[in-house]
Design a protein around this motif. Structure first.
Motif, mmCIF file in Angstrom:
data_model
loop_
_atom_site.group_PDB
_atom_site.id
_atom_site.type_symbol
_atom_site.label_atom_id
_atom_site.label_comp_id
_atom_site.label_asym_id
_atom_site.label_seq_id
_atom_site.Cartn_x
_atom_site.Cartn_y
_atom_site.Cartn_z
ATOM 1 N N PRO A 2 0.821 -1.217 0.000
ATOM 2 C CA PRO A 2 0.000 0.000 0.000
ATOM 3 C C PRO A 2 0.853 1.264 0.000
ATOM 4 C CG PRO A 2 -0.079 -1.082 2.146
ATOM 5 C CD PRO A 2 0.686 -1.987 1.228
ATOM 6 N N ILE A 3 0.320 2.287 -0.634
ATOM 7 C CA ILE A 3 0.963 3.597 -0.656
ATOM 8 C C ILE A 3 0.359 4.406 0.490
ATOM 9 C CG2 ILE A 3 1.341 5.707 -2.005
ATOM 10 C CD1 ILE A 3 2.704 3.167 -3.141
ATOM 11 N N ILE A 4 1.202 4.908 1.362
ATOM 12 C CA ILE A 4 0.755 5.662 2.524
ATOM 13 C C ILE A 4 1.400 7.036 2.482
ATOM 14 C CG2 ILE A 4 0.710 5.752 5.044
ATOM 15 C CD1 ILE A 4 0.969 2.650 4.966
ATOM 16 N N PHE A 29 -3.467 5.627 0.967
ATOM 17 C CA PHE A 29 -3.923 5.776 2.339
ATOM 18 C C PHE A 29 -3.296 7.025 2.931
ATOM 19 C CE2 PHE A 29 -4.215 1.308 1.263
ATOM 20 C CZ PHE A 29 -5.557 1.070 1.556
ATOM 21 N N ILE A 30 -4.152 7.868 3.514
ATOM 22 C CA ILE A 30 -3.713 9.142 4.068
ATOM 23 C C ILE A 30 -3.740 9.047 5.595
ATOM 24 C CG2 ILE A 30 -4.151 11.637 4.154
ATOM 25 C CD1 ILE A 30 -3.443 10.587 1.332
ATOM 26 N N THR A 31 -2.637 9.473 6.213
ATOM 27 C CA THR A 31 -2.566 9.478 7.677
ATOM 28 C C THR A 31 -2.737 10.900 8.199
ATOM 29 O OG1 THR A 31 -0.160 9.757 7.681
ATOM 30 C CG2 THR A 31 -1.008 7.496 7.709
ATOM 31 N N LEU A 38 -7.814 8.348 5.897
ATOM 32 C CA LEU A 38 -8.579 8.304 4.648
ATOM 33 C C LEU A 38 -7.970 7.317 3.667
ATOM 34 C CD1 LEU A 38 -8.842 12.144 3.902
ATOM 35 C CD2 LEU A 38 -10.659 10.719 4.842
ATOM 36 N N ALA A 39 -8.797 6.882 2.726
ATOM 37 C CA ALA A 39 -8.312 6.170 1.550
ATOM 38 C C ALA A 39 -8.776 6.991 0.354
ATOM 39 C CB ALA A 39 -8.882 4.763 1.485
ATOM 40 N N VAL A 40 -7.845 7.356 -0.520
ATOM 41 C CA VAL A 40 -8.146 8.199 -1.678
ATOM 42 C C VAL A 40 -7.947 7.360 -2.930
ATOM 43 C CG1 VAL A 40 -7.475 10.283 -2.933
ATOM 44 C CG2 VAL A 40 -7.373 10.251 -0.443
ATOM 45 N N ALA A 45 -11.832 4.003 -10.310
ATOM 46 C CA ALA A 45 -11.526 2.849 -9.463
ATOM 47 C C ALA A 45 -12.641 2.617 -8.452
ATOM 48 C CB ALA A 45 -10.189 3.054 -8.749
ATOM 49 N N TYR A 46 -13.182 3.704 -7.908
ATOM 50 C CA TYR A 46 -14.284 3.585 -6.956
ATOM 51 C C TYR A 46 -15.511 2.958 -7.621
ATOM 52 C CZ TYR A 46 -18.199 4.780 -3.995
ATOM 53 O OH TYR A 46 -19.342 4.705 -3.244
ATOM 54 N N GLU A 47 -15.869 3.429 -8.808
ATOM 55 C CA GLU A 47 -17.044 2.900 -9.510
ATOM 56 C C GLU A 47 -16.858 1.428 -9.870
ATOM 57 O OE1 GLU A 47 -17.565 5.727 -12.679
ATOM 58 O OE2 GLU A 47 -18.794 7.043 -11.411
#
Length: 87
Positions: A2-4, A29-31, A38-40, A45-47
């Motif tokens: 994962p990219i954080i 993933f945002i810290t 959050l996950a952005v 990709a969401y759809e």
């Protein structure tokens, strides 16, 4: 893997993070204060993910129908569909 990124990185490098999400269709993933917040991801990709969840739900409904013997013969189902179509 994962990219954080931190919330500060999101604020300062929005375009870079957006480009990554669009190019790789993966969430970032945002810290905030060192903890996950959050996950952005791109809208595309969401759809796609949401469509998969809907499909999985329909498959589960079908499997539940089979488990509960809530089925009918194929020929009967086709006849019913054709009858409705010809009206």
């Amino acid at each position: 893997m994962p990219i954080i990124k931190s919330s500060a990185e999101l604020r300062n490098n929005y375009n870079e993070i957006s480009k990554f999400c669009h190019n790789y269709s993966e969430p970032v993933f945002i810290t905030k204060n060192g903890k996950g917040d959050l996950a952005v991801m791109s809208i595309e990709a969401y759809e796609e993910m949401n469509s998969r969840f809907e499909l999985y739900g329909l498959i589960k409904d079908g499997m539940d129908d089979i488990a509960n013997s809530n089925t009918r013969p194929f020929s009967e189902a086709i006849s019913s569909i054709r009858g409705k179509r010809n009206k």
